[in-house]
Design an enzyme around this catalytic site. Structure first.
Site, PDB file in Angstrom:
ATOM      1  N   SER A  61       4.561   8.502  -9.232  1.00  0.00           N
ATOM      2  CA  SER A  61       3.921   9.554 -10.328  1.00  0.00           C
ATOM      3  C   SER A  61       4.567   8.983 -10.982  1.00  0.00           C
ATOM      4  O   SER A  61       5.366   7.823 -11.529  1.00  0.00           O
ATOM      5  CB  SER A  61       5.445  10.957 -10.425  1.00  0.00           C
TER       6      SER A  61
HETATM    7  N1  SAM Z   1       7.725  11.358  -5.260  1.00  0.00           N
HETATM    8  C1  SAM Z   1       7.409  10.292  -4.707  1.00  0.00           C
HETATM    9  C2  SAM Z   1       7.676   9.353  -5.631  1.00  0.00           C
HETATM   10  O1  SAM Z   1       8.283   9.054  -6.640  1.00  0.00           O
HETATM   11  O2  SAM Z   1       6.635   8.308  -4.939  1.00  0.00           O
HETATM   12  C3  SAM Z   1       5.911  10.754  -4.948  1.00  0.00           C
HETATM   13  C4  SAM Z   1       5.125  12.142  -4.603  1.00  0.00           C
HETATM   14  S1  SAM Z   1       3.270  11.823  -4.258  1.00  0.00           S
HETATM   15  C5  SAM Z   1       3.162  12.840  -6.553  1.00  0.00           C
HETATM   16  C6  SAM Z   1       3.193  13.374  -3.696  1.00  0.00           C
HETATM   17  C7  SAM Z   1       3.679  13.490  -1.964  1.00  0.00           C
HETATM   18  O3  SAM Z   1       3.717  14.330  -1.655  1.00  0.00           O
HETATM   19  C8  SAM Z   1       2.792  12.229  -0.949  1.00  0.00           C
HETATM   20  O4  SAM Z   1       3.104  11.970  -0.080  1.00  0.00           O
HETATM   21  C9  SAM Z   1       2.350  14.088  -0.439  1.00  0.00           C
HETATM   22  O5  SAM Z   1       1.726  13.095   0.909  1.00  0.00           O
HETATM   23  C10 SAM Z   1       3.227  14.918   0.023  1.00  0.00           C
HETATM   24  N2  SAM Z   1       3.196  15.966   0.335  1.00  0.00           N
HETATM   25  C11 SAM Z   1       1.504  16.407   0.184  1.00  0.00           C
HETATM   26  N3  SAM Z   1       2.078  17.870   0.641  1.00  0.00           N
HETATM   27  C12 SAM Z   1       2.992  17.812   1.221  1.00  0.00           C
HETATM   28  C13 SAM Z   1       3.762  18.540   2.358  1.00  0.00           C
HETATM   29  N4  SAM Z   1       3.232  19.849   2.647  1.00  0.00           N
HETATM   30  N5  SAM Z   1       4.911  18.608   2.777  1.00  0.00           N
HETATM   31  C14 SAM Z   1       5.861  17.684   2.533  1.00  0.00           C
HETATM   32  N6  SAM Z   1       5.289  16.427   1.387  1.00  0.00           N
HETATM   33  C15 SAM Z   1       4.118  17.234   0.358  1.00  0.00           C
END
Ligand code: SAM
Length: 237
Positions: A61
């Protein structure tokens, strides 16, 4: 401490949105080198207040978004924190610094390759030994555990009941909720059962016929996140 321009820009956006940011958050963000959490070809973009692509079609993000969530969650030293969506591990590193040696950071990622990516990235930076990385579906949280803070970094169609149950009294859940394109960032504080809650005013964000604990809900701002995919999230595809 020197604050890089992209972090100053992120700070200004938080202030303009009415979210005050502590000096500790600014210092943590100045300390963690964001370039180390993105693929090499994206290194230049890591020094902008932009979301940056990471493997498996996901993003880390924009710094102002991460800063807003850290500030709105009021992360304190000693907090036990659940992060859902480890992604690059950048936010995990910041949570680790803010929670300190007395705190714990449990992070869940559903994509195995990203969990590996985050692990390698986290090994490149100094942080307290307080991080546990988990592979799985974060929409069910970590059953059997409770948390002071829960940060969901992907967009949910509704507030998962399990996450509210895993919040401690006075604990805070930050979660983007609505549809897959645009969401409202909600700050949800768990109240004692005797306290009056206000979730009826936000009923469209909650699942019907589920017995949520008493909650105080606040709308923070409108946001755009990738989808939270799982049992209490969106379907894949
Ligand atoms: N906070 C992260 C960073 O600093 O890089 C960015 C996160 S990214 C916007 C959202 C993440 O949520 C992705 O890596 C995606 O694979 C993960 N995600 C989506 N659904 C999920 C779930 N049910 N459980 C765990 N992770 C999930």
């Amino acid at each position: 401490m020197q604050i890089p321009p992209y972090i100053q820009e992120a700070y200004q956006k938080c202030i303009d949105t009415g979210i005050p940011v502590s000096k500790r958050i600014l210092e943590a963000m100045a300390k963690v080198d964001r370039k180390l959490f993105v693929p090499e070809k994206e290194a230049k973009n890591a020094e902008r207040d932009w979301a940056v692509p990471i493997p498996k079609k996901q993003t880390t993000s924009a710094p102002h978004m991460i800063m807003m969530m850290l500030a709105a969650a009021a992360i304190k030293e000693g907090d036990t924190i659940l992060e859902i969506g480890t992604g690059s591990g950048y936010n995990t590193a910041l949570l680790s610094l803010l929670a300190g040696d007395a705190g714990q950071v449990h992070s869940i990622e559903r994509i195995p390759e990203l969990l590996e990516f985050a692990k390698k990235n986290l090994d490149k930076v100094d942080h307290p030994n307080n991080i546990t990385l988990n592979l799985g579906d974060g929409t069910i949280g970590l059953p059997g555990m409770t948390f002071d803070k829960i940060l969901v970094t992907a967009a949910a169609p509704y507030v998962p009941h399990a996450l509210c149950e895993q919040l401690r009294v006075s604990g805070i859940l930050l979660i983007p909720v609505e549809d897959r394109w645009y969401q409202s960032l909600l700050r949800i504080t768990r109240l004692e059962d005797s306290k009056q809650d206000n979730k009826d005013a936000f009923s469209s964000y909650f699942k019907e016929n589920q017995d949520y604990p008493h909650l105080y809900v606040e709308y923070m701002t409108s946001v755009r996140f990738v989808k939270l995919i799982g049992e209490n999230g969106f379907r894949e595809g």
